[in-house]
Design a protein around this motif. Structure first.
Motif, mmCIF file in Angstrom:
data_model
loop_
_atom_site.group_PDB
_atom_site.id
_atom_site.type_symbol
_atom_site.label_atom_id
_atom_site.label_comp_id
_atom_site.label_asym_id
_atom_site.label_seq_id
_atom_site.Cartn_x
_atom_site.Cartn_y
_atom_site.Cartn_z
ATOM 1 N N LEU A 50 0.823 -1.210 0.000
ATOM 2 C CA LEU A 50 0.000 0.000 0.000
ATOM 3 C C LEU A 50 0.860 1.265 0.000
ATOM 4 C CD1 LEU A 50 -2.814 -0.951 2.552
ATOM 5 C CD2 LEU A 50 -2.768 -1.307 0.088
ATOM 6 N N GLY A 51 2.173 1.104 0.201
ATOM 7 C CA GLY A 51 3.035 2.289 0.267
ATOM 8 C C GLY A 51 2.778 3.114 1.514
ATOM 9 N N ARG A 52 2.594 2.445 2.625
ATOM 10 C CA ARG A 52 2.252 3.105 3.885
ATOM 11 C C ARG A 52 3.502 3.186 4.750
ATOM 12 N NH1 ARG A 52 -0.090 0.740 8.610
ATOM 13 N NH2 ARG A 52 -1.248 2.239 9.858
ATOM 14 N N TYR A 53 4.167 4.301 4.652
ATOM 15 C CA TYR A 53 5.400 4.506 5.410
ATOM 16 C C TYR A 53 5.181 5.567 6.463
ATOM 17 C CZ TYR A 53 7.973 1.682 2.078
ATOM 18 O OH TYR A 53 8.438 0.636 1.332
ATOM 19 N N THR C 44 4.640 -6.093 -9.416
ATOM 20 C CA THR C 44 4.620 -5.635 -8.032
ATOM 21 C C THR C 44 6.043 -5.460 -7.502
ATOM 22 O OG1 THR C 44 2.558 -6.836 -7.687
ATOM 23 C CG2 THR C 44 3.744 -6.147 -5.719
ATOM 24 N N VAL C 45 6.891 -6.451 -7.735
ATOM 25 C CA VAL C 45 8.282 -6.345 -7.287
ATOM 26 C C VAL C 45 8.953 -5.142 -7.954
ATOM 27 C CG1 VAL C 45 10.539 -7.479 -7.315
ATOM 28 C CG2 VAL C 45 8.495 -8.791 -6.771
ATOM 29 N N ARG C 46 8.708 -4.978 -9.243
ATOM 30 C CA ARG C 46 9.265 -3.818 -9.950
ATOM 31 C C ARG C 46 8.830 -2.513 -9.292
ATOM 32 N NH1 ARG C 46 5.987 -3.108 -14.724
ATOM 33 N NH2 ARG C 46 4.699 -2.095 -13.143
ATOM 34 N N ASP C 47 7.529 -2.369 -9.036
ATOM 35 C CA ASP C 47 7.048 -1.122 -8.453
ATOM 36 C C ASP C 47 7.632 -0.893 -7.065
ATOM 37 O OD1 ASP C 47 5.639 -0.605 -10.715
ATOM 38 O OD2 ASP C 47 3.675 -1.105 -9.913
ATOM 39 N N LEU C 48 7.770 -1.973 -6.277
ATOM 40 C CA LEU C 48 8.364 -1.841 -4.946
ATOM 41 C C LEU C 48 9.792 -1.333 -5.063
ATOM 42 C CD1 LEU C 48 7.175 -5.105 -3.142
ATOM 43 C CD2 LEU C 48 6.409 -2.774 -2.699
ATOM 44 N N ILE C 49 10.560 -1.905 -5.977
ATOM 45 C CA ILE C 49 11.972 -1.564 -6.070
ATOM 46 C C ILE C 49 12.166 -0.162 -6.644
ATOM 47 C CG2 ILE C 49 14.090 -2.143 -7.354
ATOM 48 C CD1 ILE C 49 13.522 -5.054 -6.689
ATOM 49 N N LEU C 50 11.318 0.211 -7.592
ATOM 50 C CA LEU C 50 11.439 1.553 -8.164
ATOM 51 C C LEU C 50 10.757 2.609 -7.291
ATOM 52 C CD1 LEU C 50 10.776 0.844 -11.960
ATOM 53 C CD2 LEU C 50 12.944 0.833 -10.728
ATOM 54 N N GLY C 51 10.003 2.154 -6.277
ATOM 55 C CA GLY C 51 9.279 3.121 -5.448
ATOM 56 C C GLY C 51 8.168 3.807 -6.219
ATOM 57 N N ARG C 52 7.446 3.046 -6.989
ATOM 58 C CA ARG C 52 6.389 3.594 -7.846
ATOM 59 C C ARG C 52 5.041 3.293 -7.206
ATOM 60 N NH1 ARG C 52 3.918 1.122 -12.422
ATOM 61 N NH2 ARG C 52 3.084 2.622 -13.896
#
Lengths: 204, 204, 204
Positions: A50-53, C44-52
Motif C-alpha cells: 500500500l506504500g504506507r510509510y 509488483t516487485v518492480r514497483d516496490l523496487i522503483l518506489g512507484r
C-alpha cells in the motif's frame, strides 16, 4: 479493544512461529526471526504494497520486543505448550480475525478500491504465516489447509458490507469479530475445508 | 574506507552466491541473479522496509555491473576457488561487519528508534544470504549456523553504545570493525554457535 | 495494442500459475493466490523496487478480478488445457515480451539509469514466475530452463538501442515485440538454452 486483541494475537503468532522454527532445528536467532515474521510479516507486506510509510512496527519498538520475547520464551516452555493446544487455536483465530479487520481499515482509510481493501485484510491476516513457511522451506500451509483464508475473506466482506449498510464502526467491529471467531472455530471443530485442486499432467 | 571494504565485500558475497547457484545447477542467468541478491539483497530489503527511495543500487549502476561480473567470473574460476576458502571466509566476515555498520547508519540518519536501527544493521548484514537460500530452496543457513547473526547484533550494539558514549564516528567505525571481524573469525576458528531449538511434537 | 496483449498475457500467466498450484494439491484459495502472484507479482516487485506508488494493480481492480477468475476457471478446464499446450506457450511468450517492454518503459519514464531500466524490464517479465516457484517450494525454473530470461534481456536491450537510434516508440515496440516473440518461439522449437554451472565442492 482491538489493540489488546492485537497484542495478544501477535504474541500468540510469535509463539506459533517459534514452534515452526523448532521443527527445523533453528538456533536462537532463527527462532527470533521466524517469530518476528510470523507475527509482523503480514502487516509489513501490506504496508509495502500500500506504500504506507513508516511501516507500523518501526514506530512501535515495543511490538518488536514483545514478539521476540514471546518467541524466545517459547523455547523454554516448549515441552508444555502442546498441552495448550486449544488455547493456541483460539488465540490464533482471534489473531486472524483481528489482523483482517485492521488490514481492511488501513486500506480503506487510504482510499484504495474495494478489491484492494479485501486483499489488504487478507494479506494482514495470512501473510505472516506464508513468509514463515517460505523461510521454513515448505509450501505455505494456508494454501492447503482447512477453512482459514476463507474466514479472513468472509470477515472482510462482512465488515465492508455492514459498513456500507451504515452500521457504526465499533458495533461493526464487534459483530465481525464474533462472526469470524465463531466461523473459524466451527471450521476447526467440523474439519471444514475448501476443495483442493490436484493437477498431475506435466507438459512443460 | 568503509566504501572500499563495501565494494570488496559485495564482490565476495556475489562470488559466494554464484557458488550456491552452481550447487543447484543453475544456468548463467540464474548465477547472475543469485550473485546479485546475495550481494545487494540485504540492502534492498532494508531500503524497502525503511522506505528509503531511491534504493541504493538503483543510483549506482556500477554496483550492478560489479556484482554480476563477480558472479559470472566465479563460473570460470570455480575449480580454483576452494583453494581460497580462508580468504573467502575473511572477506565474508568483513562484508558482514561492513554491511551491519552501514545498515545501522542508514536507519539512524533517518531517525528510526533504537530497535529498528539494530534490525536495519542485521537485515543489511544477513538478508542477502537469506534471499539466496530461499531462491535455492533451502532453509536459510544463517538461521542454523554458527555465530553469524550474533556477530552482526554485537557489532550494531557496540556501535550504538560507543556512539552514545561520545566516541567520534570514524574511530567508532574502526573499533567496531576490528571487534566484529575478530569475533567472527574467532567464532569460525572455535566453532562457536548459538544453542538450537528442536521441537518434535506435531499437534497442529 | 500493448494493453490488449497485456490483458491476454496476465490471464495466460494466471492460468499457468493455477496449474502449478494444482501440482502442489493446493486448495481454491492457494490457486487464486498463485494465479495472482504469477500474473502480477513481477510488476509488483518492480514497483516496490522503483518506489512507484500506488502499485499498478491497486488502481486497476479489474486486473485482480481478471487474474483470479482466470486462475479459478483453470480448475474447471484443467482436464482440457494440456491439449492447448502450444497456444499456452505462445501466450506465455507474448506475455514475457509485453511485460519486459512495459517494465523498461516504466523505469525509463522515472529516469532510472540504463542498467536499472533493463533490470526493470526483466523483473517485470520474469519475477512473477520466480515468486510462484518460491511459494510452490521449488528452485525457480527460470534460473535453470531454456532461453527465457535471455529473451527478456535481448528485448530490453533492443528496445533501448532502437530508442537511442531515434526509432519512434510505436514502431520500436512493434519491432521488439516481433523480435522477442520470434526469438522465444525459436528457442522453444530448437531447445536453445544457456550453459549451466554445476559446482559440487562443499567447503563451507
Amino acid at each position: 479493544m482491538l489493540t489488546v486483541v492485537y497484542l495478544v494475537a501477535i504474541a500468540a503468532e510469535a509463539m506459533a512461529g517459534a514452534l515452526a522454527a523448532g521443527r527445523r532445528n533453528m538456533d536462537v536467532f532463527g527462532v527470533a526471526v521466524i517469530a518476528f515474521v510470523t507475527a509482523l510479516g503480514g502487516g509489513t507486506v501490506r504496508d509495502l504494497i500500500l506504500g504506507r510509510y513508516p511501516i507500523g512496527w518501526t514506530q512501535h519498538p515495543e511490538y518488536i520486543y514483545l514478539v521476540i520475547s514471546a518467541g524466545l520464551l517459547t523455547i523454554l516452555l516448549a515441552s508444555h505448550v502442546h498441552h495448550l493446544k486449544r488455547i493456541f487455536l483460539v488465540l490464533d483465530a482471534m489473531g486472524l480475525v483481528a489482523f483482517s479487520l485492521i488490514g481492511c481499515n488501513v486500506a480503506r482509510e487510504m482510499g484504495y478500491p474495494l478489491a484492494v481493501i479485501v486483499m489488504s485484510g487478507m494479506i494482514t491476516g495470512i501473510f505472516g504465516g506464508v513468509i514463515r513457511d517460505v523461510l521454513c522451506n515448505q509450501v505455505p500451509i494456508v494454501f492447503r489447509r482447512e477453512l482459514y483464508a476463507s474466514v479472513s475473506l468472509a470477515v472482510c466482506l462482512l465488515f465492508l458490507g455492514l459498513g456500507k449498510a451504515g452500521v457504526a464502526p465499533d458495533l461493526n467491529t464487534s459483530i465481525c469479530f464474533a462472526f469470524g471467531l465463531g466461523l473459524r472455530l466451527l471450521a476447526i471443530w467440523r474439519g471444514w475445508g475448501l476443495p483442493t485442486f490436484s493437477y498431475r499432467q506435466r507438459w512443460e
